[in-house]
Motif scaffolding. Structure first.
Motif, PDB file in Angstrom:
ATOM      1  N   LEU A 198       0.831  -1.218   0.000  1.00 57.16           N
ATOM      2  CA  LEU A 198       0.000   0.000   0.000  1.00 57.16           C
ATOM      3  C   LEU A 198       0.863   1.266   0.000  1.00 57.16           C
ATOM      4  N   PHE A 199       1.827   1.316   0.920  1.00 52.78           N
ATOM      5  CA  PHE A 199       2.671   2.507   1.065  1.00 52.78           C
ATOM      6  C   PHE A 199       3.498   2.763  -0.195  1.00 52.78           C
ATOM      7  N   GLU A 200       4.222   1.751  -0.647  1.00 51.92           N
ATOM      8  CA  GLU A 200       5.121   1.947  -1.790  1.00 51.92           C
ATOM      9  C   GLU A 200       4.352   2.320  -3.051  1.00 51.92           C
ATOM     10  N   SER A 201       3.188   1.683  -3.251  1.00 56.83           N
ATOM     11  CA  SER A 201       2.460   2.013  -4.481  1.00 56.83           C
ATOM     12  C   SER A 201       1.768   3.366  -4.353  1.00 56.83           C
ATOM     13  N   THR A 202       1.429   3.763  -3.142  1.00 55.17           N
ATOM     14  CA  THR A 202       0.820   5.095  -2.979  1.00 55.17           C
ATOM     15  C   THR A 202       1.846   6.194  -3.238  1.00 55.17           C
ATOM     16  N   ILE A 203       3.022   6.071  -2.591  1.00 57.01           N
ATOM     17  CA  ILE A 203       3.972   7.190  -2.726  1.00 57.01           C
ATOM     18  C   ILE A 203       4.586   7.252  -4.116  1.00 57.01           C
ATOM     19  N   ARG A 204       4.793   6.083  -4.732  1.00 59.00           N
ATOM     20  CA  ARG A 204       5.456   6.086  -6.043  1.00 59.00           C
ATOM     21  C   ARG A 204       4.456   6.220  -7.191  1.00 59.00           C
ATOM     22  N   ILE A 205       3.388   5.400  -7.154  1.00 59.99           N
ATOM     23  CA  ILE A 205       2.474   5.381  -8.315  1.00 59.99           C
ATOM     24  C   ILE A 205       1.405   6.473  -8.196  1.00 59.99           C
ATOM     25  N   ALA A 332       9.738   4.391  10.790  1.00 63.28           N
ATOM     26  CA  ALA A 332       9.068   5.474  11.516  1.00 63.28           C
ATOM     27  C   ALA A 332       9.238   6.813  10.805  1.00 63.28           C
ATOM     28  N   ASP A 333      10.303   6.940  10.015  1.00 65.10           N
ATOM     29  CA  ASP A 333      10.729   8.224   9.434  1.00 65.10           C
ATOM     30  C   ASP A 333       9.620   9.124   8.881  1.00 65.10           C
ATOM     31  N   SER A 334       8.872   8.601   7.912  1.00 66.48           N
ATOM     32  CA  SER A 334       7.950   9.507   7.214  1.00 66.48           C
ATOM     33  C   SER A 334       6.679   9.805   8.021  1.00 66.48           C
ATOM     34  N   HIS A 394      20.851   6.375   7.168  1.00 61.32           N
ATOM     35  CA  HIS A 394      20.893   7.458   6.188  1.00 61.32           C
ATOM     36  C   HIS A 394      19.490   8.026   5.968  1.00 61.32           C
ATOM     37  N   LEU A 395      18.475   7.188   6.140  1.00 61.53           N
ATOM     38  CA  LEU A 395      17.090   7.639   5.979  1.00 61.53           C
ATOM     39  C   LEU A 395      16.781   8.863   6.841  1.00 61.53           C
ATOM     40  N   VAL A 396      17.458   8.972   8.014  1.00 63.85           N
ATOM     41  CA  VAL A 396      17.193  10.093   8.932  1.00 63.85           C
ATOM     42  C   VAL A 396      17.602  11.436   8.304  1.00 63.85           C
ATOM     43  N   LEU A 465      21.700   4.442  -3.582  1.00 63.84           N
ATOM     44  CA  LEU A 465      21.390   5.626  -4.414  1.00 63.84           C
ATOM     45  C   LEU A 465      20.255   6.440  -3.788  1.00 63.84           C
ATOM     46  N   ARG A 466      20.212   6.423  -2.472  1.00 67.83           N
ATOM     47  CA  ARG A 466      19.097   7.075  -1.760  1.00 67.83           C
ATOM     48  C   ARG A 466      19.161   8.602  -1.873  1.00 67.83           C
ATOM     49  N   PRO A 467      17.981   9.245  -1.715  1.00 66.87           N
ATOM     50  CA  PRO A 467      17.913  10.689  -1.948  1.00 66.87           C
ATOM     51  C   PRO A 467      18.011  11.586  -0.709  1.00 66.87           C
ATOM     52  N   GLU A 468      17.854  11.069   0.510  1.00 68.47           N
ATOM     53  CA  GLU A 468      17.521  11.938   1.657  1.00 68.47           C
ATOM     54  C   GLU A 468      18.485  13.115   1.855  1.00 68.47           C
ATOM     55  N   THR A 469      19.783  12.889   1.708  1.00 68.79           N
ATOM     56  CA  THR A 469      20.717  14.000   1.943  1.00 68.79           C
ATOM     57  C   THR A 469      20.572  15.065   0.855  1.00 68.79           C
ATOM     58  N   SER A 527      13.868   2.709  -8.358  1.00 70.79           N
ATOM     59  CA  SER A 527      13.116   3.733  -9.108  1.00 70.79           C
ATOM     60  C   SER A 527      13.258   5.104  -8.448  1.00 70.79           C
ATOM     61  N   PHE A 528      13.535   5.134  -7.129  1.00 72.14           N
ATOM     62  CA  PHE A 528      13.644   6.445  -6.475  1.00 72.14           C
ATOM     63  C   PHE A 528      14.895   7.220  -6.895  1.00 72.14           C
ATOM     64  N   PHE A 529      15.850   6.548  -7.539  1.00 71.43           N
ATOM     65  CA  PHE A 529      17.016   7.296  -8.029  1.00 71.43           C
ATOM     66  C   PHE A 529      16.570   8.296  -9.103  1.00 71.43           C
ATOM     67  N   GLY A 531      13.171   9.063  -9.581  1.00 74.04           N
ATOM     68  CA  GLY A 531      12.029   9.803  -9.053  1.00 74.04           C
ATOM     69  C   GLY A 531      12.439  10.871  -8.056  1.00 74.04           C
ATOM     70  N   GLU A 532      13.442  10.561  -7.238  1.00 71.38           N
ATOM     71  CA  GLU A 532      13.796  11.479  -6.155  1.00 71.38           C
ATOM     72  C   GLU A 532      15.199  12.072  -6.300  1.00 71.38           C
ATOM     73  N   THR A 533      16.210  11.190  -6.276  1.00 75.55           N
ATOM     74  CA  THR A 533      17.587  11.667  -6.151  1.00 75.55           C
ATOM     75  C   THR A 533      17.943  12.656  -7.261  1.00 75.55           C
ATOM     76  N   ASN A 556       5.767  14.929  -1.676  1.00 74.84           N
ATOM     77  CA  ASN A 556       5.491  13.718  -0.910  1.00 74.84           C
ATOM     78  C   ASN A 556       6.817  13.014  -0.606  1.00 74.84           C
ATOM     79  N   THR A 557       6.758  11.908   0.117  1.00 77.85           N
ATOM     80  CA  THR A 557       8.018  11.305   0.574  1.00 77.85           C
ATOM     81  C   THR A 557       8.778  10.623  -0.561  1.00 77.85           C
ATOM     82  N   GLU A 558       8.201  10.619  -1.765  1.00 81.93           N
ATOM     83  CA  GLU A 558       8.899  10.097  -2.936  1.00 81.93           C
ATOM     84  C   GLU A 558       9.225  11.251  -3.902  1.00 81.93           C
ATOM     85  N   ALA A 559       9.241  12.473  -3.359  1.00 87.96           N
ATOM     86  CA  ALA A 559       9.627  13.676  -4.130  1.00 87.96           C
ATOM     87  C   ALA A 559       8.631  14.065  -5.219  1.00 87.96           C
TER      88      ALA A 559
END
Ligand code: DMJ
Length: 570
Positions: A198-205, A332-334, A394-396, A465-469, A527-529, A531-533, A556-559
């Motif tokens: 649910l979460f991944e498809s909501t934020i990305r799709i 817990a992050d988002s 790194h998520l923090v 390849l995470r985006p948070e920083t 895919s977030f590379f 979508g986000e990074t 949103n949390t997926e940029a």
């Protein structure tokens, strides 16, 4: 043997041109020369000294000017040639015209040696390279496996294409956008017997389709968003109204993971921006009702620790489980991010969201904040049944950006101070690694005597390849205009290019950020590379501060940017 470079050639050509004009203006110069000779030796020396000083300062400050313009500092060759000219100029102080020639030549040399690096173009180039690999080896599938030149499937919904749509639009990659649009229109079908998270498809799709609809005004994207939104609704049919983690979008059934009836806290509280927006656009309240209900339940639930929430919640009882573990990292992050962002999305009219956010940040300060021993880096650790663990994901690193966004929206100024400190820490998590890339998790050293601030356990050395920083650098640059954040981002992009770029197309996650010789490609481009990074890199380097203004959009949390509502929620 000396052979003139292109730059020297330009300098020489300029010198030739100068001799021609010298002949033409001979008489004017002769009178200038006479005046020069009338000066006393002391006067002449003084003028020459001042000129030399001016040049030296010019040369010294040149790199910082050029970097602000996105250029490179004067190259060593140009610098050497310029200094030679300067030396010659002082030497021939008896010949003022020659000095003038030298001064002009140096200025011109400085100008021709500026090779501006177009950082925005470099981001576009990185995107094209990633897209090339995806298109060639993974088209229509969820993710590219760039090393094996194949693909990985998760939901079987062309996740990379949907996640990257708005990035292509923002980067102005029209051709790529059109081919992606065509695929969404003609190939993408949600009528599939497949379990999605649910979460991944909501934020990305859902998030990706909604933001692309807003940017383009193309109704096709809204229709697709409605389709997936409706198909995700069965997840909320639980005894507690806390949604299940998984939904079969073809069958319309939902269930928790096989091993538990718990859902992850971040997952059930980070679908709100998207579902609320879907209700606003469709005038159908059912989407916002289910997600607002989750927030209402969590708001009044016992088991929080000064605003900090446990990582799991049970879908039957609606109670927190695994109590006593508190983190701002995975699971817990988002939750924290969406408290603030929902408050902003709704025009700051929902006080419970603000109250929970402010309380949580106080909880972070009270229980999770420490400084490392050696360099006094402020970091956010974890609490495990009252025992502090100096571990930070790194998520923090989303947190500096979120704190800064809050301060920009009128929240306490000390949130901004904390944001600046944490940004420095996230930056250090990159530059203290041999590849210049952060690992997934670090442990901070609390002892003042030992040299290192961060320790990285062998199992935590990967980079996905995470985006948070980069995301936080974007927020901090927008709010402070301090060019150092752009430079930090630029260094990260260069490291991605050096250690994760796969020649045949695409970028790969790596296993060991501490080994520049063998970083260990993992053969996966999330895919977030795209979508986000890469999107946050572009927004960080863009001088157009109105491009997706943070006073008009909330990411949103997926940029995926969604509009801030002009009217309060109903
Ligand atoms: C993304 O899917 C989202 O940013 C999510 O909130 C956290 N994990 C990845 C990126 O690291």
């Amino acid at each position: 043997m000396y052979s003139p470079s292109r730059k020297d050639f330009i300098a020489l050509t300029l010198s030739d041109q100068h001799s021609r004009s010298y002949n033409n203006g001979k008489h004017r110069r002769q009178s200038c020369w006479r005046k020069w000779k009338q000066l006393s030796r002391l006067q002449r020396s003084l003028i020459l000294f001042l000129l030399a000083l001016l040049l030296i300062f010019g040369l010294l400050f040149y790199p910082s000017f050029s970097e602000q313009w996105g250029g490179r500092p004067l190259s060593p060759l140009s610098l050497a040639v310029s200094l030679l000219y300067l030396h010659a100029a002082i030497d021939v102080s008896q010949h003022a015209p020659v000095l003038c020639v030298c001064v002009c030549r140096m200025c011109l040399l400085c100008i021709v040696s500026v090779k501006p690096v177009d950082r925005l173009e470099m981001v576009r180039e990185a995107f094209r390279h990633a897209w090339k690999g995806y298109k060639e080896f993974a088209w229509g599938h969820d993710e590219l496996k760039p090393v094996s030149k194949s693909y990985g499937e998760w939901f079987g919904l062309g996740l990379t294409i949907i996640d990257a749509l708005d990035t292509m639009w923002i980067l102005g990659l029209k051709e790529e956008f059109e081919e992606a649009r065509k695929w969404v229109e003609t190939e993408l079908s949600f009528s599939k017997n497949v379990d999605v998270n649910l979460f991944e498809s909501t934020i990305r799709i859902l998030g990706g389709l909604l933001s692309t609809y807003h940017l383009t005004g193309d109704e096709m994207f809204l229709e697709k968003a409605k389709d997936i939104g409706l198909r995700l609704m069965p997840a909320f049919k639980t005894p507690s109204k806390i949604p299940f983690s998984d939904v079969n979008i073809g069958k319309g059934t939902a269930h928790p993971p096989r091993w538990t009836s718990d859902s992850t806290l971040a997952e059930v509280t980070s679908v709100q921006l998207e579902f609320r927006e879907l209700s606003r656009l469709t005038h159908d309240p059912q989407y916002q009702e289910v997600v607002n209900e989750v927030m209402r339940l969590v708001h009044k639930l016992p088991g929080k620790h000064d605003g900090l929430v446990p990582m799991f919640i049970n879908t039957n009882s609606g109670q927190f489980t695994h109590k006593g573990v508190f983190t701002l990292g995975a699971r817990a992050d988002s939750y924290y991010e969406y408290l603030l962002k929902q408050w902003i999305q709704g025009g700051k009219t929902e006080p419970d969201l603000l109250e929970d956010y402010l309380e949580a940040i106080e909880g972070v300060k009270k229980h999770l904040l420490r400084t490392s021993g050696p360099r006094k880096l402020t970091f956010v650790g974890e609490l495990n049944h009252n025992r502090f663990n100096p571990k930070m994901d790194h998520l923090v690193c989303f947190l500096p950006g979120t704190l800064a966004l809050g301060a920009h929206n009128g929240l306490p100024e000390d949130h901004m101070e904390l944001a600046l400190q944490l940004m420095e820490t996230c930056h250090q998590m990159y530059i203290q690694m041999e590849t210049g890339l952060s690992p997934e998790i670090v442990h901070f050293n609390l002892q003042p005597y030992d040299g290192r601030d961060v320790d990285v356990k062998p199992a935590d050395r990967h980079n996905l390849l995470r985006p948070e920083t980069v995301e936080s650098l974007f927020y901090l640059y927008r709010f402070t205009k301090d060019a150092k954040y752009r430079d930090w981002g630029w260094d990260i992009l260069e490291s991605f290019n050096k250690y994760t770029r796969v020649p045949s197309g695409g970028y790969t996650s790596i296993s060991n950020v501490r080994d520049p010789v063998n970083p260990g490609p993992r053969d996966k481009m999330e895919s977030f590379f795209l979508g986000e990074t890469l999107k946050y890199f572009y927004l960080l380097f863009s001088d157009d501060l109105e491009l997706l203004s943070l006073d008009k959009y909330v990411f949103n949390t997926e940029a995926h940017p969604l509009p801030i509502w002009q009217l309060p929620p109903v």
